[in-house]
Design a protein around this motif. Structure first.
Motif, PDB file in Angstrom:
ATOM      1  N   VAL A 186       0.740  -1.071  -0.028  1.00 15.01           N
ATOM      2  CA  VAL A 186      -0.087   0.072  -0.108  1.00 15.01           C
ATOM      3  C   VAL A 186       0.792   1.286   0.040  1.00 15.01           C
ATOM      4  CG1 VAL A 186      -1.879   1.372   1.121  1.00 15.01           C
ATOM      5  CG2 VAL A 186      -1.630  -1.210   1.362  1.00 15.01           C
ATOM      6  N   GLN A 187       0.765   2.111  -0.869  1.00  8.34           N
ATOM      7  CA  GLN A 187       1.354   3.322  -0.997  1.00  8.34           C
ATOM      8  C   GLN A 187       1.310   4.101   0.257  1.00  8.34           C
ATOM      9  OE1 GLN A 187       0.834   6.814  -1.432  1.00  8.34           O
ATOM     10  NE2 GLN A 187       3.077   7.042  -1.355  1.00  8.34           N
ATOM     11  N   HIS A 188       2.383   4.622   0.729  1.00  3.12           N
ATOM     12  CA  HIS A 188       2.594   5.136   2.156  1.00  3.12           C
ATOM     13  C   HIS A 188       1.231   6.255   2.587  1.00  3.12           C
ATOM     14  CE1 HIS A 188       4.992   6.144   5.463  1.00  3.12           C
ATOM     15  NE2 HIS A 188       4.549   7.297   5.382  1.00  3.12           N
ATOM     16  N   HIS A 189       1.045   7.168   1.423  1.00  2.00           N
ATOM     17  CA  HIS A 189       0.463   8.480   1.727  1.00  2.00           C
ATOM     18  C   HIS A 189      -1.122   7.982   1.527  1.00  2.00           C
ATOM     19  CE1 HIS A 189       4.314   9.902   1.155  1.00  2.00           C
ATOM     20  NE2 HIS A 189       4.016  10.598   2.213  1.00  2.00           N
ATOM     21  N   HIS A 190      -1.482   7.157   0.450  1.00  2.00           N
ATOM     22  CA  HIS A 190      -2.618   6.380   0.193  1.00  2.00           C
ATOM     23  C   HIS A 190      -2.980   5.848   1.755  1.00  2.00           C
ATOM     24  CE1 HIS A 190      -5.295   3.003  -1.634  1.00  2.00           C
ATOM     25  NE2 HIS A 190      -6.127   4.216  -0.972  1.00  2.00           N
ATOM     26  N   ALA A 191      -2.086   5.136   2.412  1.00  2.00           N
ATOM     27  CA  ALA A 191      -2.447   4.523   3.504  1.00  2.00           C
ATOM     28  C   ALA A 191      -2.863   5.603   4.768  1.00  2.00           C
ATOM     29  CB  ALA A 191      -1.396   3.662   4.181  1.00  2.00           C
ATOM     30  N   HIS A 192      -2.100   6.590   4.736  1.00  2.00           N
ATOM     31  CA  HIS A 192      -2.483   7.875   5.648  1.00  2.00           C
ATOM     32  C   HIS A 192      -3.845   8.147   5.431  1.00  2.00           C
ATOM     33  CE1 HIS A 192       1.080   8.557   7.793  1.00  2.00           C
ATOM     34  NE2 HIS A 192       2.002   8.923   6.805  1.00  2.00           N
ATOM     35  N   GLY A 213       7.712   9.058   2.471  1.00  2.00           N
ATOM     36  CA  GLY A 213       7.056   7.957   2.108  1.00  2.00           C
ATOM     37  C   GLY A 213       7.281   7.550   0.567  1.00  2.00           C
ATOM     38  N   ILE A 214       7.648   6.237   0.109  1.00  2.00           N
ATOM     39  CA  ILE A 214       7.926   6.160  -1.364  1.00  2.00           C
ATOM     40  C   ILE A 214       6.712   6.011  -2.020  1.00  2.00           C
ATOM     41  CG2 ILE A 214       7.843   3.676  -1.328  1.00  2.00           C
ATOM     42  CD1 ILE A 214      10.489   3.801  -2.862  1.00  2.00           C
ATOM     43  N   GLY A 215       6.817   6.678  -3.251  1.00  2.00           N
ATOM     44  CA  GLY A 215       5.806   7.128  -4.239  1.00  2.00           C
ATOM     45  C   GLY A 215       5.630   5.840  -5.113  1.00  2.00           C
ATOM     46  N   ASN A 242       0.266  10.544  12.107  1.00  2.00           N
ATOM     47  CA  ASN A 242       1.618  10.290  11.679  1.00  2.00           C
ATOM     48  C   ASN A 242       1.637   8.795  11.451  1.00  2.00           C
ATOM     49  OD1 ASN A 242       2.242   8.754  14.143  1.00  2.00           O
ATOM     50  ND2 ASN A 242       2.407  10.744  15.342  1.00  2.00           N
ATOM     51  N   ASP A 243       2.834   8.197  11.136  1.00  2.21           N
ATOM     52  CA  ASP A 243       2.809   6.884  10.803  1.00  2.21           C
ATOM     53  C   ASP A 243       2.405   5.738  11.812  1.00  2.21           C
ATOM     54  OD1 ASP A 243       4.182   8.005   8.733  1.00  2.21           O
ATOM     55  OD2 ASP A 243       6.059   6.822   8.837  1.00  2.21           O
ATOM     56  N   GLY A 244       2.011   6.208  13.048  1.00  4.12           N
ATOM     57  CA  GLY A 244       1.476   5.338  14.184  1.00  4.12           C
ATOM     58  C   GLY A 244       0.056   4.945  13.730  1.00  4.12           C
ATOM     59  N   GLY A 245      -0.520   5.620  12.689  1.00  2.00           N
ATOM     60  CA  GLY A 245      -1.767   5.321  12.228  1.00  2.00           C
ATOM     61  C   GLY A 245      -1.838   4.635  10.839  1.00  2.00           C
ATOM     62  N   LEU A 246      -0.604   4.356  10.285  1.00  4.09           N
ATOM     63  CA  LEU A 246      -0.555   3.719   8.959  1.00  4.09           C
ATOM     64  C   LEU A 246      -1.387   2.506   8.851  1.00  4.09           C
ATOM     65  CD1 LEU A 246       3.230   4.243   7.557  1.00  4.09           C
ATOM     66  CD2 LEU A 246       0.860   4.965   6.656  1.00  4.09           C
ATOM     67  N   LEU A 280      -3.662   1.130  10.356  1.00  2.00           N
ATOM     68  CA  LEU A 280      -5.041   1.013  10.036  1.00  2.00           C
ATOM     69  C   LEU A 280      -5.396   1.145   8.732  1.00  2.00           C
ATOM     70  CD1 LEU A 280      -8.073   1.195  11.098  1.00  2.00           C
ATOM     71  CD2 LEU A 280      -7.695   3.540  11.547  1.00  2.00           C
ATOM     72  N   GLY A 281      -4.719   2.311   7.879  1.00  2.00           N
ATOM     73  CA  GLY A 281      -4.991   2.702   6.735  1.00  2.00           C
ATOM     74  C   GLY A 281      -4.811   1.477   5.910  1.00  2.00           C
ATOM     75  N   GLN A 282      -3.406   0.867   5.985  1.00  2.00           N
ATOM     76  CA  GLN A 282      -3.201  -0.205   5.323  1.00  2.00           C
ATOM     77  C   GLN A 282      -4.368  -1.621   5.478  1.00  2.00           C
ATOM     78  OE1 GLN A 282       0.659  -1.457   7.072  1.00  2.00           O
ATOM     79  NE2 GLN A 282       1.794   0.203   5.901  1.00  2.00           N
ATOM     80  N   ALA A 283      -4.615  -1.678   6.623  1.00  2.00           N
ATOM     81  CA  ALA A 283      -5.572  -2.711   6.718  1.00  2.00           C
ATOM     82  C   ALA A 283      -6.955  -2.471   5.973  1.00  2.00           C
ATOM     83  CB  ALA A 283      -6.049  -2.940   8.279  1.00  2.00           C
ATOM     84  N   TYR A 284      -7.403  -1.302   5.927  1.00  2.00           N
ATOM     85  CA  TYR A 284      -8.579  -0.654   5.338  1.00  2.00           C
ATOM     86  C   TYR A 284      -8.203  -0.756   3.835  1.00  2.00           C
ATOM     87  CZ  TYR A 284     -12.111   2.392   3.176  1.00  2.00           C
ATOM     88  OH  TYR A 284     -13.179   2.887   2.651  1.00  2.00           O
TER      89      TYR A 284
END
Ligand code: ZN
Ligand code: ZN
Ligand code: FE
Length: 763
Positions: free
Chosen positions: A488-494, A517-519, A741-745, A747-751
């Motif tokens: 999952v792209q980092h900022h998409h996950a955010h 975050g890598i694009g 911040n990245d502490g929430g990543l 959750l976004g990845q799981a979603y």
């Protein structure tokens, strides 16, 4: 007429006094049957006069104990069984196919227990492990679900006769309180010196610890989810010693005070900050530091905020009351390592830091750091999610057809398991740079598996192939034979994390302002305007690329960012601050000339770094976010003008950050003050966020905006962006329960993982 009903309840219903509550409700109506913990929640089997059974069902959700909450309630009729009485039955066997039960999070000592703690006539007077159904350790002592004493680290302390009576008495407030104990049967406090010499037990151990603190010493304290390191917060020499021994140069320390009154003296003035401080989770609350507060300047050097917390355990209450002043209370670890939970490990790794150990014989089952909250515009927002919050489920807007594990990011890591419509985040694991922290990640993932009782069939991770979390996820998949992975792209996950938390439906505009975050194109992203829709996203715009000499190596060197952004803006040659090694400057200058090893970046974090250095605020960061936080602290929030930024169309449009850099440098040369320029910079970014969203609204007619990424820890920027977007008619979603911040990543990845399953993207 006789009637029997089976009631299945899930939500936070284990370990929160729910079964005793049900028992009281049933007994009051003369009903028979039983209540018991199940892997998935609680089962009530109730029988009796049909009018009373109906009344029972109606009353059940109305008077819940304070820590309990019901997510779903299913009621079925059943054939009467002719039960004798009503009892709390032993837990049912777990069934791996069931959705997970909610293990409660740890809760601060309640008022009733606190009153007993300081009542000389009470049999638990000064007992450091006093607890009841409404307070005390939960996640940190749980070894497996369901939550019953036999599956906690309290199992080794058999209840004495007096405690057993309370545990079995339906009218007692300790009825079926799984963690209770007393001086006769509970864990015992002991103290020993760094050399291992005993320094007293029980109250004498506490006395030794207080003496060491008063003498300016450093005490390692076994707290709920790990060791703390404590020292006198008003003694500059003690704080300096702690910094030197812990090798933590400047990162702020949290301060614990006895009560709200003492907190007010440090700067806790606002009602929302007080409420956050007093909440059951008892997080560290970041507040503006009051001038003249009686704490050493070295606690948060260069910051205008200070992290304050109130005692969360009886032991901390005893310490603070005994000490009578503020104490530094920081994670017991060496810099960059996870907080220590094991007694032997503590002796090993903390003996060079602490003068005295104050510990006990109840094991910590789950590592759980202190949580951190910042109040922005009156609303508490999590910056670090751990003790008191984990592993509370986050309700998802979609149902996971199969369990999904998300590995999180490389920094500020958390992991997450989603099952059914709930996502369970691990407590904060931290940066994954060390072997110890990678082991801690694995522990956290195993724990999520144990307490959720599910086995993931898909693993989601960051797109970056070299993140430790990505490598750990790959290894886990190999070991467990999990065949499906999704990157999952980092900022998409955010953005997805914000969408998930707010249960938003349909596509949203996402603004991810972040460090690194890598694009999808291999560049370093971090100033992104996206449209996120389930498993997919489209990049509509971003901050213009700037070549960053040394790439990630420049992340903690704002002067390098300043050189790169000034260069890109066509401004004069490298302006090297005096503190920089000339040889390093020569290398950077060479890299810039050749445009070698200089990956393009659109990072908003690096733009903050560049401006902080150009204003002379910070040239070298002492920890992640240092420069940005000092730039925020320097900014005058009353500034009403910014810099004009052009949006240039070119595939995804780009925002020309050179306009900002030229404006900052021009104002500096004109002799404008740092506070004014820093304020104008914040305003510029907020205005830029609005114009980017306006543009996407024109293109897509979407009107909901999600703000995510670590830059939004910045209260000034978040507040400006949110209010301006709202004023323009956007619905604005901002992270609250989960860090931006990245502490929430995770959750976004799981979603995104769940949506990928749903959309058939991972066969
Ligand atoms: Zn209590
Ligand atoms: Zn006892
Ligand atoms: Fe990030």
């Amino acid at each position: 007429m006789l009637e029997r009903r089976l009631i299945e309840v899930d939500g936070v219903v284990q370990g929160v006094g729910f079964r005793p509550y049900v028992h009281r409700l049933a007994a009051a109506r003369g009903l028979r049957g039983f209540v018991r913990n199940e892997p998935a929640g609680v089962l009530i089997d109730i029988e009796g006069d049909s009018a009373r059974v109906s009344d029972f069902c109606q009353s059940l959700p109305a008077g819940l104990p304070p820590l309990a909450s019901i997510a779903t309630l299913r009621i079925r009729q059943a054939d009467p069984r002719d039960y004798r009485g009503f009892e709390i039955a032993t837990s049912g066997l777990r069934d791996a196919l069931q959705p997970p039960a909610s293990i409660p999070s740890d809760a601060a000592t309640c008022d009733a227990c606190l009153a007993e703690l300081f009542d000389p006539r009470n049999r638990r007077y000064r007992h450091p492990f006093i607890t009841c159904t409404e307070c005390g350790p939960r996640l940190t002592i749980v070894q497996a679900a369901p939550y019953d004493r036999e599956r906690t680290t309290m199992a080794q302390f058999p209840l004495c006769a007096a405690c057993r009576r309370e545990y079995a008495d339906p009218v007692d407030r300790r009825f079926h309180a799984e963690a209770i104990a007393c001086p006769d049967c509970g864990p015992e406090l002991i103290a020993y010196t760094s050399a291992g010499t005993p320094a007293g037990s029980r109250d004498a151990a506490l006395t030794s610890a207080l003496a060491a603190l008063r003498a300016g010493g450093i005490v390692a304290i076994k707290a709920l989810g790990g060791y703390h390191l404590a020292c006198d917060a008003s003694a500059a020499s003690a704080v300096r010693r702690l910094r030197a021994r812990k090798r933590r140069e400047a990162k702020p320390f949290a301060v614990m005070v006895a009560d709200l009154e003492s907190a007010a003296r440090l700067g806790v003035r606002s009602k929302p900050a007080q409420e956050a401080l007093e909440s059951r989770a008892r997080p560290i609350v970041l507040v503006p530091r009051r001038a003249g507060a009686m704490i050493a300047d070295t606690i948060a050097p260069g910051q205008d905020t200070v992290g304050v917390m109130l005692p969360a355990t009886p032991l901390h209450h005893l310490l603070l009351t005994g000490f009578g002043g503020p104490l530094v209370m920081t994670s017991g670890n060496r810099s960059d390592e996870p907080v220590v939970i094991d007694d032997d490990a503590a002796r090993g790794s903390l003996s060079g830091i602490a003068d005295l150990f104050l510990t006990h014989d109840r094991a910590i089952a789950t590592r759980c750091d202190d949580s951190v909250v910042r109040v922005v515009d009156g609303a508490p927002r999590l910056v670090r999610r751990a003790r008191g919050f984990a592993p509370q489920g986050v309700a998802l807007p979609v149902r996971a057809s199969q369990p999904v594990l998300a590995a999180g990011g490389h920094l500020k890591n958390t992991a997450c398991i989603a099952s059914g419509t709930q996502a369970f985040l691990s407590p904060h694991v931290g940066d994954l740079d060390t072997l110890e922290s990678r082991t801690a990640w694995r522990d956290a993932v195993d724990k999520l598996g144990q307490i959720s009782g599910v086995t993931p069939s898909l693993v989601a991770h960051d797109l970056h192939p070299e993140y430790a979390s990505t490598l750990l996820a790959e290894r886990l998949c190999e070991e467990r034979g999990i065949e499906r992975r999704v990157a999952v792209q980092h900022h998409h996950a955010h953005i997805a994390a914000v969408v998930a938390e707010h249960q938003a439906v349909g596509p949203v505009i996402g603004v991810a302002f972040d460090g690194t975050g890598i694009g999808s194109d291999g560049a370093i992203w971090g100033g992104e305007f996206l449209v996120a829709d389930g498993a997919r996203f489209k990049r509509h715009g971003h901050l213009a690329y700037v070549s960053l000499p040394g790439g990630d190596a420049a992340a903690r060197k704002p002067w390098r960012a300043a050189a790169a952004y000034a260069n890109a803006a066509g401004l004069s040659a490298l302006n090297v601050p005096g503190e920089v090694d000339p040889r390093e400057a020569a290398v950077v200058s060479q890299l810039m000339k050749q445009n070698a090893t200089s990956p393009p970046t659109s990072s908003a974090g690096r733009l903050f770094d560049a401006v902080a250095s150009l204003l002379g605020i910070c040239h070298t960061s002492r920890y992640e976010g240092d420069a940005a936080m000092r730039l925020e602290a320097a900014a005058d929030p009353r500034v009403d003008h910014g810099y004009d930024v052009a949006l240039r169309a070119n595939g995804p449009w780009t925002a020309d950050v050179s306009d900002i850099i030229r404006g900052v440098v021009r104002d500096r040369q004109r002799g404008r003050g740092v506070a004014e320029i820093a304020g104008a910079f914040h305003l510029t970014l907020a205005a830029l966020i609005v114009s980017g969203c306006d543009r996407i609204r024109e293109e897509t007619s979407l009107t909901t905006v999600a703000l995510g990424g670590g830059v939004f820890v910045n209260a000034l920027l978040l507040s400006l962006a949110e209010s301006r977007l709202s004023a323009r008619g956007f619905r604005v979603l901002v992270p609250r329960l989960v860090p931006c911040n990245d502490g929430g990543l995770s959750l976004g990845q799981a979603y995104v993982g769940i949506c990928a399953l749903e959309e058939g993207l991972c066969a």
